[in-house]
Design an enzyme around this catalytic site. Structure first.
Site, PDB file in Angstrom:
ATOM      1  N   CYS A 109       8.391  -8.725   2.400  1.00 21.91           N
ATOM      2  CA  CYS A 109       8.642  -7.367   1.895  1.00 21.91           C
ATOM      3  C   CYS A 109      10.002  -7.218   1.224  1.00 21.91           C
ATOM      4  O   CYS A 109      10.139  -6.485   0.241  1.00 21.91           O
ATOM      5  CB  CYS A 109       8.463  -6.329   2.997  1.00 21.91           C
TER       6      CYS A 109
ATOM      7  N   ASP B 245       6.287   1.388  -1.302  1.00 20.24           N
ATOM      8  CA  ASP B 245       6.078   0.575  -0.108  1.00 20.24           C
ATOM      9  C   ASP B 245       5.403  -0.748  -0.477  1.00 20.24           C
ATOM     10  O   ASP B 245       4.275  -0.746  -0.977  1.00 20.24           O
ATOM     11  CB  ASP B 245       5.207   1.362   0.874  1.00 20.24           C
TER      12      ASP B 245
ATOM     13  N   HIS C  43       4.213  -2.953   1.542  1.00 22.18           N
ATOM     14  CA  HIS C  43       3.366  -3.442   2.627  1.00 22.18           C
ATOM     15  C   HIS C  43       1.889  -3.147   2.391  1.00 22.18           C
ATOM     16  O   HIS C  43       1.190  -2.593   3.249  1.00 22.18           O
ATOM     17  CB  HIS C  43       3.832  -2.848   3.960  1.00 22.18           C
TER      18      HIS C  43
END
Length: 400
Positions: free
Chosen positions: A131, A305, A307
């Site tokens: 990430c 994000d 993820h």
């Protein structure tokens, strides 16, 4: 027995647990990488932008239009959707494991089990460990996008140029800014290996090295070596070409603004960092994870994000271009935000300096900022600063 669409149920659960935020601060302006969207839904947006070839800054206003069902201005959402969003990928060319990584304590249990059961020949996905690399890629890609197409670019135009830029971040070893290249440099020079969580410092060093490897006259990178200090003499050496012309330079400030959370004394300066016209966002800044922060609204910061695991591009040849459907996976209108008090203090802050006049403007804004400064500008490096190397990378790895 009919197959069950697990992905559909996962999306429903994610929506219930993480609903899209509403504009519950109607009197506060909204910022996205240096552009201000006013609190009223029909009004003006302002931007400090390069108004001439010499880089002189002037303020420009553009009328905004309607708001959507969550009361966010459509122009703001168009801006968010036009930012490049790089996420986890799967089924890419394997990243080889180092031979001595069987019991690497820096690897989370989930990643270790996955590497043994599913990726025994090498990592074919960065889910659970990539990430920070993805956030760093997003920061670099958006800096390059601004240089290529300008800050006012929105999706729907210059699609060919956008696809060519994104292909430089494709998930195969030949792409100059692929996760393969990040991991290779991290293993050779940063003591970071496949399956390990990269910190902001290692990510900054990888970005600097990979950009330098391209030998481009269009971009250079200045990193602060784990301090908040920027030296004018060092910056001038990096940003100036042999013939004296200024080369656009990405400044990466790796910093830690507290112990467990961002110290309140830094809140104003951190928010202002995303309001500067030179801002290209912040990578990191989320406990046990990393996000790419692009905007501010009151005490909340908007982020993209990483993820979310998506299939890697099928176009592995370096000469291929991405399809329209593949390009779509690098964009989202979905808003996410976090209160500044909940941010992790370890982060990588980026600014793109496009000209000497831009440098002067940025320096003036930094020096006149509110609160405790998160960047210190000094004339020259006269001291031998030896920052503790581990400090900036002490963010717990994501285990998912």
């Amino acid at each position: 027995m009919n197959s069950v669409d697990i992905g559909r149920y996962k999306r429903i659960i994610n929506y219930l647990w993480d609903p899209e935020p509403r504009n519950d601060l109607p009197d506060e302006p909204i910022w996205c990488l240096g552009i201000r969207y006013p609190p009223n839904h029909r009004g003006w947006k302002t931007q400090d932008q390069d108004g001439s070839a010499q880089g002189q800054y002037e303020q420009k206003t553009i009328p905004t239009e309607k708001a959507n069902e969550h009361q966010w201005p459509e122009e703001f959402l168009d801006d968010v959707e036009s930012r490049i969003w790089i996420t986890y990928r799967s089924n890419f060319t394997p990243i080889p494991k180092p031979p001595n990584q069987e019991a690497n304590p820096a690897m989370t249990l989930t990643v270790h089990l996955r590497s043994q059961l599913m990726d025994s020949q090498g990592f074919t996905s960065d889910t659970g460990w990539g990430c920070m690399i993805r956030s760093g890629q997003s920061l670099l890609a958006n800096a390059m996008l601004i240089l290529l197409l300008g800050r006012d670019w929105r999706r729907g135009t210059e699609a060919g140029k956008e696809a060519q830029l994104l292909h430089q971040f494709a998930d195969h070893p030949e792409a100059p800014f692929s996760i393969h290249r990040f991991v290779q440099h991290g293993a050779e020079f940063c003591n970071k290996y496949p399956g390990e969580w990269f910190g902001p410092s290692a990510t900054a060093r990888c970005i600097q090295a990979l950009v330098a490897q391209q030998g481009s006259s269009e971009l250079r990178v200045y990193i602060t070596d784990d301090t908040a200090d920027i030296y004018e003499d060092k910056f001038a050496r990096i940003a100036q070409a042999e013939h004296g012309d200024f080369i656009p330079t990405l400044i990466l400030v790796g910093t830690r603004l507290g112990i467990d959370h961002v110290t309140p004394a830094y809140w104003d300066a951190l928010k202002e960092a995303l309001q500067l016209p030179q801002s290209v966002g912040i990578a990191g800044g989320r406990p046990s994870a990393s996000h790419y922060f692009i905007g501010v609204h009151g005490q909340y910061l908007f982020y993209l994000d990483p993820h979310h695991t998506r299939p890697a591009s099928l176009h592995q040849d370096v000469n291929d271009t991405l399809t329209h459907e593949e390009v779509n996976t690098y964009h989202t209108r979905r808003l996410r935000r976090i209160h500044i008090k909940d941010m992790d203090p370890s982060m990588l802050i980026g600014f793109i300096i496009r000209s000497r006049e831009d440098w002067t403007d940025w320096k003036t804004r930094i020096l006149s900022g509110r609160g405790n400064s998160i960047v210190h500008i000094l004339s020259e490096d006269t001291a031998n600063h030896q920052a503790r190397k581990e400090a900036i990378d002490e963010v717990e790895a994501l285990d998912d």
